[in-house]
Design a protein around this motif. Sequence first.
Motif: not given
Length: 424
Positions: A4-8, A12-18, A32-35
Amino acid sequence: MDDGSLDFKQAAEAEAWSTPIEALNPAQADLFAHDAMWPIFDRLRKEAPVHWSAPNEEFDGYWSVSRYQDIMAVDTNHEVFSSADGIVLQTREAKIEADKRPRGNSFIGMDPPGHDVQRKTVSPAVAPANLQALAPLIRERAGKILDGLPIGEEFDWVDLVSKELTAMTLATLFDYPQARRRDLTFWSDMFTNAPGFGPAKSWEHKREQADACFAAFDDLWAERVNAAPKFDLVSMMAHAEATRNLSATDYHSNVVLLIIGGNDTTRNTISGSVYALNKNPDQYDKLRANPSLIPSMVSETIRWQTPLAHMARTATRDFELQGRTIRKGDRVVMWYVSGNRDDAQIENPNAYDIERARPRNHLSFGFGIHRCVGNRLAELQLTIIWEEILARFPEIRLVREPLRTHSVFVKGYETLPVVIPTRN
Protein backbone atom coordinates in the motif's frame (compact mmCIF):
# COMPACT_ATOMS: atom_id res chain seq x y z
CA MET A 1 7.45 -1.31 3.17
CA ASP A 2 4.01 -2.73 2.49
CA ASP A 3 2.46 -2.73 -0.97
CA GLY A 4 0.00 0.00 0.00
CA SER A 5 2.79 2.44 0.84
CA LEU A 6 4.63 1.55 -2.34
CA ASP A 7 1.51 2.11 -4.42
CA PHE A 8 0.97 5.47 -2.72
CA LYS A 9 4.54 6.58 -3.46
CA GLN A 10 4.32 5.51 -7.08
CA ALA A 11 1.04 7.37 -7.54
CA ALA A 12 2.46 10.45 -5.81
CA GLU A 13 5.51 10.45 -8.08
CA ALA A 14 3.38 10.16 -11.21
CA GLU A 15 1.18 13.01 -10.03
CA ALA A 16 4.14 15.20 -9.11
CA TRP A 17 5.52 15.06 -12.66
CA SER A 18 2.20 15.20 -14.53
CA THR A 19 0.50 18.04 -12.64
CA PRO A 20 0.87 21.48 -14.28
CA ILE A 21 3.74 23.19 -12.49
CA GLU A 22 1.58 26.12 -11.36
CA ALA A 23 -0.79 23.68 -9.62
CA LEU A 24 1.85 21.91 -7.54
CA ASN A 25 1.29 22.05 -3.78
CA PRO A 26 4.11 20.59 -1.66
CA ALA A 27 2.31 21.26 1.63
CA GLN A 28 0.51 17.91 1.81
CA ALA A 29 0.83 16.10 5.11
CA ASP A 30 -0.27 12.82 3.52
CA LEU A 31 2.82 12.92 1.30
CA PHE A 32 5.13 13.46 4.27
CA ALA A 33 3.44 10.69 6.23
CA HIS A 34 4.26 8.29 3.36
CA ASP A 35 7.74 9.75 2.66
CA ALA A 36 6.37 10.51 -0.80
CA MET A 37 7.01 14.28 -1.11
CA TRP A 38 10.46 13.98 -2.75
CA PRO A 39 9.33 14.06 -6.42
CA ILE A 40 7.51 17.37 -5.89
CA PHE A 41 10.66 18.97 -4.52
CA ASP A 42 12.80 17.41 -7.25
CA ARG A 43 10.55 19.08 -9.81
CA LEU A 44 10.36 22.41 -8.02
CA ARG A 45 14.14 22.67 -7.74
CA LYS A 46 14.44 21.85 -11.43
CA GLU A 47 11.61 23.91 -12.93
CA ALA A 48 10.34 26.45 -10.37
CA PRO A 49 12.74 27.06 -7.47
CA VAL A 50 10.61 30.00 -6.33
CA HIS A 51 7.08 28.76 -6.77
CA TRP A 52 3.66 30.20 -5.96
CA SER A 53 0.96 27.85 -4.70
CA ALA A 54 -2.45 29.43 -5.09
CA PRO A 55 -4.91 29.33 -2.19
CA ASN A 56 -6.57 25.95 -1.76
CA GLU A 57 -8.99 24.29 0.65
CA GLU A 58 -6.33 23.93 3.33
CA PHE A 59 -3.89 26.83 2.94
CA ASP A 60 -3.82 30.44 1.86
CA GLY A 61 -1.45 31.13 -1.02
CA TYR A 62 2.27 30.82 -0.31
CA TRP A 63 5.67 30.83 -2.00
CA SER A 64 7.90 27.75 -1.89
CA VAL A 65 11.67 28.25 -1.92
CA SER A 66 13.28 24.89 -2.62
CA ARG A 67 16.96 25.42 -3.51
CA TYR A 68 19.75 25.58 -0.95
CA GLN A 69 21.19 28.97 -1.88
CA ASP A 70 17.78 30.62 -2.24
CA ILE A 71 16.75 29.32 1.18
CA MET A 72 19.98 30.78 2.58
CA ALA A 73 19.15 34.11 0.95
CA VAL A 74 15.73 34.22 2.61
CA ASP A 75 16.87 32.87 5.97
CA THR A 76 19.66 35.42 6.36
CA ASN A 77 17.56 38.43 5.28
CA HIS A 78 15.35 39.07 8.31
CA GLU A 79 14.74 42.67 7.26
CA VAL A 80 12.78 41.57 4.18
CA PHE A 81 11.58 38.18 5.42
CA SER A 82 10.07 38.65 8.86
CA SER A 83 9.25 36.03 11.49
CA ALA A 84 6.74 38.26 13.27
CA ASP A 85 3.70 36.57 11.67
CA GLY A 86 4.87 33.10 12.67
CA ILE A 87 7.46 30.63 11.49
CA VAL A 88 5.18 27.76 10.41
CA LEU A 89 2.87 27.44 7.42
CA GLN A 90 -0.50 27.26 9.16
CA THR A 91 -3.66 25.79 7.75
CA ARG A 92 -6.68 28.08 7.59
CA GLU A 93 -8.32 26.02 10.31
CA ALA A 94 -5.28 26.43 12.56
CA LYS A 95 -5.30 30.19 11.98
CA ILE A 96 -8.96 30.41 13.00
CA GLU A 97 -8.23 28.47 16.17
CA ALA A 98 -5.17 30.60 16.95
CA ASP A 99 -7.23 33.78 16.60
CA LYS A 100 -9.54 32.58 19.37
CA ARG A 101 -6.77 33.02 21.96
CA PRO A 102 -4.57 35.97 22.87
CA ARG A 103 -1.43 35.79 20.80
CA GLY A 104 2.04 35.90 22.28
CA ASN A 105 5.46 36.08 20.68
CA SER A 106 8.43 33.85 21.33
CA PHE A 107 11.85 35.05 20.28
CA ILE A 108 11.80 32.87 17.15
CA GLY A 109 8.66 34.76 16.13
CA MET A 110 10.28 38.15 16.58
CA ASP A 111 12.62 40.36 14.63
CA PRO A 112 15.48 42.41 16.15
CA PRO A 113 15.88 44.00 18.60
CA GLY A 114 13.29 42.07 20.63
CA HIS A 115 14.50 38.75 19.25
CA ASP A 116 18.11 39.38 20.21
CA VAL A 117 17.58 40.21 23.88
CA GLN A 118 15.18 37.33 24.51
CA ARG A 119 17.38 34.78 22.74
CA LYS A 120 20.40 36.03 24.70
CA THR A 121 18.50 35.39 27.95
CA VAL A 122 18.19 31.62 27.43
CA SER A 123 21.30 30.92 25.35
CA PRO A 124 23.60 30.31 28.38
CA ALA A 125 21.67 27.06 29.01
CA VAL A 126 23.10 25.64 25.79
CA ALA A 127 26.48 27.41 25.84
CA PRO A 128 29.63 25.24 25.59
CA ALA A 129 30.42 25.41 29.31
CA ASN A 130 26.97 24.12 30.28
CA LEU A 131 27.05 21.43 27.61
CA GLN A 132 30.34 20.22 29.03
CA ALA A 133 28.71 20.04 32.45
CA LEU A 134 25.64 18.25 31.04
CA ALA A 135 27.54 15.63 29.06
CA PRO A 136 28.27 13.19 31.92
CA LEU A 137 24.62 13.30 33.01
CA ILE A 138 23.40 12.68 29.46
CA ARG A 139 25.83 9.77 29.17
CA GLU A 140 24.70 8.23 32.46
CA ARG A 141 21.06 8.48 31.42
CA ALA A 142 21.72 7.12 27.94
CA GLY A 143 23.48 4.12 29.45
CA LYS A 144 20.59 3.38 31.81
CA ILE A 145 18.05 3.68 29.00
CA LEU A 146 20.00 1.30 26.76
CA ASP A 147 20.70 -1.18 29.55
CA GLY A 148 16.97 -1.40 30.22
CA LEU A 149 16.00 -2.35 26.67
CA PRO A 150 14.71 -5.87 25.95
CA ILE A 151 16.96 -8.20 23.99
CA GLY A 152 15.47 -10.40 21.30
CA GLU A 153 12.03 -8.81 21.61
CA GLU A 154 10.37 -6.21 19.39
CA PHE A 155 9.90 -2.75 20.93
CA ASP A 156 9.29 0.82 19.84
CA TRP A 157 12.57 2.72 19.66
CA VAL A 158 10.78 6.08 19.56
CA ASP A 159 9.05 5.47 22.86
CA LEU A 160 11.75 3.74 24.86
CA VAL A 161 14.82 5.62 23.62
CA SER A 162 14.27 8.74 21.48
CA LYS A 163 11.49 10.26 23.57
CA GLU A 164 13.03 9.17 26.85
CA LEU A 165 16.48 10.69 26.42
CA THR A 166 15.21 13.99 25.03
CA ALA A 167 12.55 14.27 27.75
CA MET A 168 15.17 13.74 30.45
CA THR A 169 17.42 16.43 28.99
CA LEU A 170 14.60 18.90 28.44
CA ALA A 171 13.30 18.41 31.97
CA THR A 172 16.81 19.18 33.26
CA LEU A 173 17.00 22.38 31.21
CA PHE A 174 13.65 23.54 32.62
CA ASP A 175 14.33 22.03 36.06
CA TYR A 176 10.98 20.34 35.52
CA PRO A 177 10.27 17.28 37.71
CA GLN A 178 11.92 14.24 36.15
CA ALA A 179 9.05 12.04 37.30
CA ARG A 180 6.78 14.07 34.99
CA ARG A 181 9.26 14.49 32.13
CA ARG A 182 6.97 12.84 29.59
CA ASP A 183 4.54 15.73 30.09
CA LEU A 184 6.97 17.70 27.94
CA THR A 185 6.97 15.13 25.14
CA PHE A 186 3.19 14.90 25.25
CA TRP A 187 2.73 18.67 25.12
CA SER A 188 5.19 18.97 22.26
CA ASP A 189 3.15 16.44 20.29
CA MET A 190 -0.07 18.26 21.18
CA PHE A 191 1.28 21.57 19.92
CA THR A 192 2.63 20.19 16.64
CA ASN A 193 -0.07 17.72 15.59
CA ALA A 194 -3.33 18.54 13.90
CA PRO A 195 -6.50 17.09 15.45
CA GLY A 196 -6.81 13.41 14.60
CA PHE A 197 -3.07 12.82 14.58
CA GLY A 198 -0.57 12.04 17.32
CA PRO A 199 -2.26 12.50 20.70
CA ALA A 200 -4.48 15.40 19.54
CA LYS A 201 -8.12 14.31 19.45
CA SER A 202 -9.71 17.66 18.65
CA TRP A 203 -9.11 21.40 18.77
CA GLU A 204 -10.80 21.43 22.17
CA HIS A 205 -8.38 18.72 23.34
CA LYS A 206 -5.43 20.79 22.09
CA ARG A 207 -6.73 23.86 23.94
CA GLU A 208 -7.21 21.89 27.16
CA GLN A 209 -3.68 20.52 27.04
CA ALA A 210 -2.19 23.89 26.15
CA ASP A 211 -3.89 25.32 29.23
CA ALA A 212 -2.53 22.44 31.34
CA CYS A 213 0.99 23.11 30.05
CA PHE A 214 0.76 26.83 30.67
CA ALA A 215 -0.65 26.32 34.18
CA ALA A 216 2.29 24.06 35.04
CA PHE A 217 4.80 26.57 33.75
CA ASP A 218 3.01 29.48 35.45
CA ASP A 219 3.57 27.60 38.71
CA LEU A 220 7.26 27.22 37.85
CA TRP A 221 7.53 30.95 37.11
CA ALA A 222 5.87 31.87 40.41
CA GLU A 223 8.26 29.55 42.23
CA ARG A 224 11.42 30.74 40.45
CA VAL A 225 10.72 34.48 40.36
CA ASN A 226 10.55 34.55 44.17
CA ALA A 227 13.65 32.43 44.68
CA ALA A 228 17.34 33.01 44.11
CA PRO A 229 18.30 32.80 40.40
CA LYS A 230 19.17 29.32 39.18
CA PHE A 231 20.62 28.01 35.93
CA ASP A 232 17.43 26.74 34.31
CA LEU A 233 15.39 28.19 31.44
CA VAL A 234 12.44 29.35 33.55
CA SER A 235 14.65 30.97 36.19
CA MET A 236 16.66 32.69 33.46
CA MET A 237 13.51 34.23 31.97
CA ALA A 238 12.05 35.10 35.38
CA HIS A 239 15.15 37.02 36.50
CA ALA A 240 16.63 38.53 33.34
CA GLU A 241 15.95 42.21 32.83
CA ALA A 242 14.83 41.62 29.23
CA THR A 243 12.26 38.95 30.10
CA ARG A 244 11.21 39.26 33.74
CA ASN A 245 8.27 41.47 32.72
CA LEU A 246 7.09 39.25 29.88
CA SER A 247 3.36 39.10 29.36
CA ALA A 248 1.81 35.73 30.14
CA THR A 249 1.20 35.09 26.44
CA ASP A 250 4.80 35.91 25.50
CA TYR A 251 6.10 33.66 28.28
CA HIS A 252 3.82 30.85 27.15
CA SER A 253 4.98 31.28 23.55
CA ASN A 254 8.60 30.95 24.63
CA VAL A 255 7.74 27.84 26.63
CA VAL A 256 6.14 26.29 23.54
CA LEU A 257 9.17 27.17 21.43
CA LEU A 258 11.62 25.69 23.93
CA ILE A 259 9.57 22.52 24.43
CA ILE A 260 9.25 21.86 20.71
CA GLY A 261 12.80 22.94 19.92
CA GLY A 262 14.23 20.82 22.71
CA ASN A 263 12.21 17.79 21.72
CA ASP A 264 11.56 17.31 18.02
CA THR A 265 14.94 17.86 16.40
CA THR A 266 16.91 15.52 18.65
CA ARG A 267 14.18 12.94 19.11
CA ASN A 268 13.48 12.50 15.40
CA THR A 269 17.16 12.43 14.49
CA ILE A 270 17.84 9.71 17.06
CA SER A 271 15.09 7.67 15.44
CA GLY A 272 16.21 8.71 11.96
CA SER A 273 19.74 7.49 12.60
CA VAL A 274 18.53 3.96 13.39
CA TYR A 275 16.31 4.02 10.31
CA ALA A 276 19.01 5.41 8.01
CA LEU A 277 21.65 2.93 9.13
CA ASN A 278 19.25 0.04 8.60
CA LYS A 279 18.43 1.29 5.12
CA ASN A 280 22.13 1.72 4.37
CA PRO A 281 23.81 -1.35 5.90
CA ASP A 282 27.15 -0.54 4.28
CA GLN A 283 27.20 2.69 6.33
CA TYR A 284 26.24 0.79 9.47
CA ASP A 285 29.18 -1.54 8.83
CA LYS A 286 31.52 1.45 8.49
CA LEU A 287 30.25 2.93 11.74
CA ARG A 288 30.71 -0.29 13.69
CA ALA A 289 34.20 -0.71 12.27
CA ASN A 290 35.16 2.89 13.02
CA PRO A 291 33.25 4.59 15.88
CA SER A 292 35.26 7.77 15.28
CA LEU A 293 32.78 8.37 12.44
CA ILE A 294 29.99 9.04 14.95
CA PRO A 295 30.21 12.89 14.77
CA SER A 296 30.14 12.76 10.97
CA MET A 297 27.27 10.27 11.05
CA VAL A 298 25.34 12.57 13.39
CA SER A 299 25.66 15.55 11.06
CA GLU A 300 24.83 13.44 8.00
CA THR A 301 21.71 12.12 9.72
CA ILE A 302 20.58 15.63 10.68
CA ARG A 303 20.86 16.58 7.00
CA TRP A 304 19.37 13.37 5.62
CA GLN A 305 16.51 13.35 8.12
CA THR A 306 15.82 17.12 8.22
CA PRO A 307 13.68 16.86 11.38
CA LEU A 308 11.87 20.15 10.72
CA ALA A 309 10.80 20.23 7.09
CA HIS A 310 10.31 23.97 6.74
CA MET A 311 10.28 27.42 8.27
CA ALA A 312 8.08 30.26 7.05
CA ARG A 313 8.46 34.03 6.81
CA THR A 314 6.39 37.02 5.67
CA ALA A 315 7.69 39.55 3.16
CA THR A 316 7.90 43.08 4.57
CA ARG A 317 8.19 44.61 1.10
CA ASP A 318 8.17 43.59 -2.54
CA PHE A 319 11.25 41.54 -3.33
CA GLU A 320 12.54 39.77 -6.43
CA LEU A 321 14.00 36.28 -6.08
CA GLN A 322 15.00 34.13 -9.05
CA GLY A 323 12.97 36.39 -11.34
CA ARG A 324 9.77 36.07 -9.31
CA THR A 325 8.30 39.06 -7.49
CA ILE A 326 7.30 38.26 -3.93
CA ARG A 327 4.80 40.87 -2.77
CA LYS A 328 4.68 42.59 0.59
CA GLY A 329 2.62 40.44 2.96
CA ASP A 330 3.17 37.18 1.04
CA ARG A 331 4.04 34.06 3.01
CA VAL A 332 7.33 32.45 2.03
CA VAL A 333 8.12 28.85 2.94
CA MET A 334 11.76 27.72 3.09
CA TRP A 335 11.68 23.99 2.46
CA TYR A 336 14.79 22.84 4.34
CA VAL A 337 13.87 19.27 3.44
CA SER A 338 14.32 20.18 -0.23
CA GLY A 339 17.41 22.35 0.16
CA ASN A 340 19.16 19.49 1.93
CA ARG A 341 18.70 17.39 -1.24
CA ASP A 342 19.90 20.07 -3.69
CA ASP A 343 22.59 18.53 -5.89
CA ALA A 344 23.79 22.01 -6.89
CA GLN A 345 25.09 22.37 -3.33
CA ILE A 346 25.49 18.82 -1.99
CA GLU A 347 27.11 16.05 -3.97
CA ASN A 348 24.89 12.98 -4.39
CA PRO A 349 22.42 14.42 -1.86
CA ASN A 350 20.02 11.47 -1.75
CA ALA A 351 22.80 9.19 -0.56
CA TYR A 352 23.34 8.60 3.12
CA ASP A 353 27.11 8.92 3.43
CA ILE A 354 28.63 9.05 6.91
CA GLU A 355 32.04 9.84 5.40
CA ARG A 356 30.77 12.89 3.53
CA ALA A 357 33.49 15.51 3.13
CA ARG A 358 31.43 18.36 4.65
CA PRO A 359 28.69 16.69 6.69
CA ARG A 360 27.68 19.87 8.50
CA ASN A 361 26.90 21.58 5.21
CA HIS A 362 23.14 21.38 5.73
CA LEU A 363 20.13 23.59 6.38
CA SER A 364 18.47 21.66 9.19
CA PHE A 365 19.37 24.19 11.90
CA GLY A 366 18.56 27.22 9.76
CA PHE A 367 20.80 30.22 9.21
CA GLY A 368 20.96 33.85 10.23
CA ILE A 369 19.60 35.24 13.48
CA HIS A 370 17.17 32.35 13.92
CA ARG A 371 19.71 29.54 13.61
CA CYS A 372 18.74 26.85 16.12
CA VAL A 373 19.98 27.96 19.54
CA GLY A 374 20.26 24.35 20.74
CA ASN A 375 22.06 22.86 17.76
CA ARG A 376 25.15 21.87 19.74
CA LEU A 377 23.03 20.21 22.42
CA ALA A 378 21.26 18.18 19.76
CA GLU A 379 24.59 17.04 18.33
CA LEU A 380 25.88 16.25 21.82
CA GLN A 381 22.93 14.00 22.70
CA LEU A 382 23.14 12.20 19.37
CA THR A 383 26.87 11.66 19.70
CA ILE A 384 26.61 10.30 23.23
CA ILE A 385 23.71 7.95 22.54
CA TRP A 386 25.57 6.40 19.61
CA GLU A 387 28.80 6.04 21.57
CA GLU A 388 26.81 4.15 24.17
CA ILE A 389 24.91 2.11 21.56
CA LEU A 390 28.06 0.88 19.85
CA ALA A 391 29.55 -0.08 23.21
CA ARG A 392 26.56 -2.37 23.86
CA PHE A 393 24.83 -3.64 20.75
CA PRO A 394 26.24 -5.17 17.55
CA GLU A 395 22.98 -4.34 15.80
CA ILE A 396 19.67 -2.55 16.15
CA ARG A 397 17.47 -4.19 13.54
CA LEU A 398 14.46 -2.47 11.93
CA VAL A 399 11.48 -4.84 12.01
CA ARG A 400 9.21 -3.00 9.56
CA GLU A 401 8.59 0.48 8.22
CA PRO A 402 7.95 3.20 10.80
CA LEU A 403 4.78 5.18 11.30
CA ARG A 404 5.74 8.68 10.21
CA THR A 405 4.47 11.99 11.56
CA HIS A 406 1.49 13.40 9.64
CA SER A 407 2.82 16.93 9.26
CA VAL A 408 4.46 19.29 6.78
CA PHE A 409 6.48 20.82 9.63
CA VAL A 410 7.75 18.03 11.92
CA LYS A 411 9.41 15.37 9.81
CA GLY A 412 9.62 12.51 12.21
CA TYR A 413 8.51 9.14 13.46
CA GLU A 414 5.59 8.17 15.65
CA THR A 415 6.84 4.61 16.01
CA LEU A 416 9.97 2.73 14.94
CA PRO A 417 9.68 -1.02 15.59
CA VAL A 418 13.06 -2.66 16.18
CA VAL A 419 14.72 -5.72 17.68
CA ILE A 420 18.12 -5.85 19.34
CA PRO A 421 19.25 -9.44 18.69
CA THR A 422 22.08 -9.54 21.23
CA ARG A 423 24.45 -7.54 23.41
CA ASN A 424 28.19 -7.21 22.94
